[in-house]
Design an enzyme around this catalytic site. Sequence first.
Site, PDB file in Angstrom:
ATOM      1  N   GLU A 107      -1.078  -6.408  -7.946  1.00 49.04           N
ATOM      2  CA  GLU A 107      -0.705  -7.133  -6.730  1.00 49.04           C
ATOM      3  C   GLU A 107      -1.593  -8.376  -6.614  1.00 49.04           C
ATOM      4  O   GLU A 107      -1.732  -8.951  -5.547  1.00 49.04           O
ATOM      5  CB  GLU A 107      -0.773  -6.241  -5.498  1.00 49.04           C
ATOM      6  CG  GLU A 107      -2.050  -5.458  -5.322  1.00 49.04           C
ATOM      7  CD  GLU A 107      -1.999  -4.516  -4.134  1.00 49.04           C
ATOM      8  OE1 GLU A 107      -1.702  -4.981  -3.031  1.00 49.04           O
ATOM      9  OE2 GLU A 107      -2.274  -3.316  -4.320  1.00 49.04           O
ATOM     10  N   CYS A 141      -0.442  -0.814  -4.449  1.00 49.65           N
ATOM     11  CA  CYS A 141      -1.299  -0.037  -5.360  1.00 49.65           C
ATOM     12  C   CYS A 141      -0.517   0.997  -6.166  1.00 49.65           C
ATOM     13  O   CYS A 141      -1.104   1.757  -6.943  1.00 49.65           O
ATOM     14  CB  CYS A 141      -2.399   0.649  -4.556  1.00 49.65           C
ATOM     15  SG  CYS A 141      -3.408  -0.525  -3.642  1.00 49.65           S
ATOM     16  N   HIS A 174      -5.394   8.104  -4.877  1.00 46.80           N
ATOM     17  CA  HIS A 174      -5.597   6.655  -4.799  1.00 46.80           C
ATOM     18  C   HIS A 174      -6.760   6.439  -3.835  1.00 46.80           C
ATOM     19  O   HIS A 174      -6.761   7.000  -2.732  1.00 46.80           O
ATOM     20  CB  HIS A 174      -4.321   5.979  -4.265  1.00 46.80           C
ATOM     21  CG  HIS A 174      -4.562   4.577  -3.815  1.00 46.80           C
ATOM     22  ND1 HIS A 174      -5.107   3.638  -4.651  1.00 46.80           N
ATOM     23  CD2 HIS A 174      -4.380   3.957  -2.612  1.00 46.80           C
ATOM     24  CE1 HIS A 174      -5.225   2.493  -3.987  1.00 46.80           C
ATOM     25  NE2 HIS A 174      -4.794   2.664  -2.753  1.00 46.80           N
TER      26      HIS A 174
HETATM   27  N1  COA Z   1     -22.670   6.425  10.189  1.00 48.60           N
HETATM   28  C1  COA Z   1     -21.721   7.166   9.565  1.00 48.60           C
HETATM   29  N2  COA Z   1     -20.378   6.933   9.750  1.00 48.60           N
HETATM   30  C2  COA Z   1     -20.032   5.907  10.545  1.00 48.60           C
HETATM   31  C3  COA Z   1     -20.977   5.109  11.203  1.00 48.60           C
HETATM   32  C4  COA Z   1     -22.362   5.395  11.002  1.00 48.60           C
HETATM   33  N3  COA Z   1     -23.324   4.677  11.573  1.00 48.60           N
HETATM   34  N4  COA Z   1     -20.304   4.185  11.914  1.00 48.60           N
HETATM   35  C5  COA Z   1     -18.977   4.386  11.714  1.00 48.60           C
HETATM   36  N5  COA Z   1     -18.816   5.430  10.881  1.00 48.60           N
HETATM   37  C6  COA Z   1     -17.546   6.000  10.384  1.00 48.60           C
HETATM   38  C7  COA Z   1     -16.464   6.088  11.457  1.00 48.60           C
HETATM   39  O1  COA Z   1     -16.626   7.258  12.239  1.00 48.60           O
HETATM   40  C8  COA Z   1     -15.231   6.127  10.592  1.00 48.60           C
HETATM   41  O2  COA Z   1     -15.068   7.410  10.048  1.00 48.60           O
HETATM   42  P1  COA Z   1     -13.631   8.153  10.125  1.00 48.60           P
HETATM   43  O3  COA Z   1     -12.667   7.219   9.472  1.00 48.60           O
HETATM   44  O4  COA Z   1     -13.844   9.417   9.364  1.00 48.60           O
HETATM   45  O5  COA Z   1     -13.334   8.328  11.566  1.00 48.60           O
HETATM   46  C9  COA Z   1     -15.586   5.200   9.418  1.00 48.60           C
HETATM   47  O6  COA Z   1     -17.007   5.081   9.428  1.00 48.60           O
HETATM   48  C10 COA Z   1     -14.979   3.810   9.527  1.00 48.60           C
HETATM   49  O7  COA Z   1     -15.291   3.314  10.782  1.00 48.60           O
HETATM   50  P2  COA Z   1     -14.228   2.451  11.611  1.00 48.60           P
HETATM   51  O8  COA Z   1     -14.834   2.049  12.902  1.00 48.60           O
HETATM   52  O9  COA Z   1     -12.927   3.158  11.631  1.00 48.60           O
HETATM   53  O10 COA Z   1     -14.181   1.167  10.634  1.00 48.60           O
HETATM   54  P3  COA Z   1     -13.421  -0.173  10.739  1.00 48.60           P
HETATM   55  O11 COA Z   1     -12.676  -0.310  12.003  1.00 48.60           O
HETATM   56  O12 COA Z   1     -14.441  -1.195  10.412  1.00 48.60           O
HETATM   57  O13 COA Z   1     -12.298  -0.095   9.539  1.00 48.60           O
HETATM   58  C11 COA Z   1     -11.144   0.407   7.512  1.00 48.60           C
HETATM   59  C12 COA Z   1     -12.407   0.649   8.367  1.00 48.60           C
HETATM   60  C13 COA Z   1     -11.171   1.285   6.268  1.00 48.60           C
HETATM   61  C14 COA Z   1      -9.907   0.778   8.320  1.00 48.60           C
HETATM   62  C15 COA Z   1     -11.115  -1.072   7.099  1.00 48.60           C
HETATM   63  O14 COA Z   1     -12.175  -1.293   6.227  1.00 48.60           O
HETATM   64  C16 COA Z   1      -9.831  -1.517   6.458  1.00 48.60           C
HETATM   65  O15 COA Z   1      -8.905  -1.946   7.146  1.00 48.60           O
HETATM   66  N6  COA Z   1      -9.744  -1.450   5.099  1.00 48.60           N
HETATM   67  C17 COA Z   1      -8.619  -1.868   4.342  1.00 48.60           C
HETATM   68  C18 COA Z   1      -7.411  -0.966   4.498  1.00 48.60           C
HETATM   69  C19 COA Z   1      -7.385   0.219   3.679  1.00 48.60           C
HETATM   70  O16 COA Z   1      -8.302   0.436   2.946  1.00 48.60           O
HETATM   71  N7  COA Z   1      -6.317   1.008   3.889  1.00 48.60           N
HETATM   72  C20 COA Z   1      -6.277   2.289   3.305  1.00 48.60           C
HETATM   73  C21 COA Z   1      -4.902   2.712   2.824  1.00 48.60           C
HETATM   74  S1  COA Z   1      -4.402   1.981   1.273  1.00 48.60           S
END
Ligand code: COA
Length: 390
Positions: free
Chosen positions: A79, A111, A233
Amino acid sequence: MRIGIDKIGFYAPHFFVDMEKLAEARGVDPAKYTIGIGQEKMAVAPITQDAVTLAANAALRIIDEEDLAKIDLVIFGTESGIDNSKSGAVYVHDLLGIQEHARCIELKQACYGATAGIQLAKGHVALNPESRVLVLGSDISRYGIGTAGEVTQGAGAVAMIISAEPRILALENESSYLTADVMDFWRPIYSETAFVDGKYSNEQYIAFFLNTWEEFKAKYGATLSDFEAICFHLPYTKMGLKALREVLDEGSESDRERLLAHYQTSTIYNKIVGNIYTGSLYLSLLSLLELSHDLKAGDKIGLFSYGSGAVGEFFAGTLQDGFKEALAAAEHGKLFAGRKEVTVKEYEEIFSHVLPVDGSNIELDVESDPATICIEGMEDNKRIYLNKTR
Ligand code: COA
């Protein structure tokens, strides 16, 4: 006739950024990145690497003279394609020196592209048992500096030879798949970086896993106890764990322990590379097969593939006699050990380096890139590739 993965190779660019340092720079608790997301290092691609060179470098590690003479189909899943018309497979075909009576195509479905490639390759080999198919999954994941998705970037490629009587993993005919039009992640053709609805994407990933797993059980009467391990994945390593946890209660205590232990092994490479989109599932499989000490021939491995947009597939493979000898764990260890850490500032600078889009020419410093295959520059709107061994 058994058909499946006969060889599998991996390549990542030589730069990485440490996730704890990235977290500090972004004013985030490092535990969010290392535990909450589950990533330790993120591969960073220099301007001399793109999806084509990463794929060609991954394939170089596994291909021998006999493969060059017998490969008659190259399927490039990506992609991060570099051209809207010409397939990346044609460049790789040339850079490797594959015999000319071959078909070369590029496949796109986020992916899921490499999985689609494997399934098509399987059909091709069933009709042409002497044939070998080169399937590539190669990407550079770019969400942008300071975005929520930044921590889930990465770069790398997996190359696989699919053939009859494979030495590593025979693919079963059992498979369940699903398509639904969802906007969880996309990259319009005018954009260098992806758009993502992160939370929605996580929900869809899990929903697709549960749907395809239920369908797989209904079709084949399968249970968790049939699987020695399940690979996922992995856009980031916490993602697959969330999906796996959804079904663990279906199994016994020993199923839970075995699947969780193997899951950890299947994430070791992904933790230090990051998200490589099409190749992520196969990097996870490689991590499991190369680093696990208790897998044996006959063990069944489940594989869950997900490509946003979205297509998901749950399928299975059986480990073959002597599979360990057909792997290259030492070589991959050397690749990881030889990488160079860059600071967050250096990573941001590398991220800002892009090839010209206004038709101007550019010559790049290929000596500073240890990869065998690099982009040398651009001339007349064409990328000029170099195989240093030629
Ligand atoms: N210590 C430990 N864990 C912590 C933490 C800390 N200090 N602070 C936050 N976390 C955890 C949260 O609880 C959460 O865990 P959970 O998902 O098990 O609930 C995780 O870290 C992520 O935190 P969150 O606030 O949800 O992160 P974010 O809003 O910054 O977004 C993604 C994370 C993955 C959604 C973002 O990086 C993203 O959009 N990535 C691309 C999309 C993707 O990968 N899609 C997947 C499908 S292909």
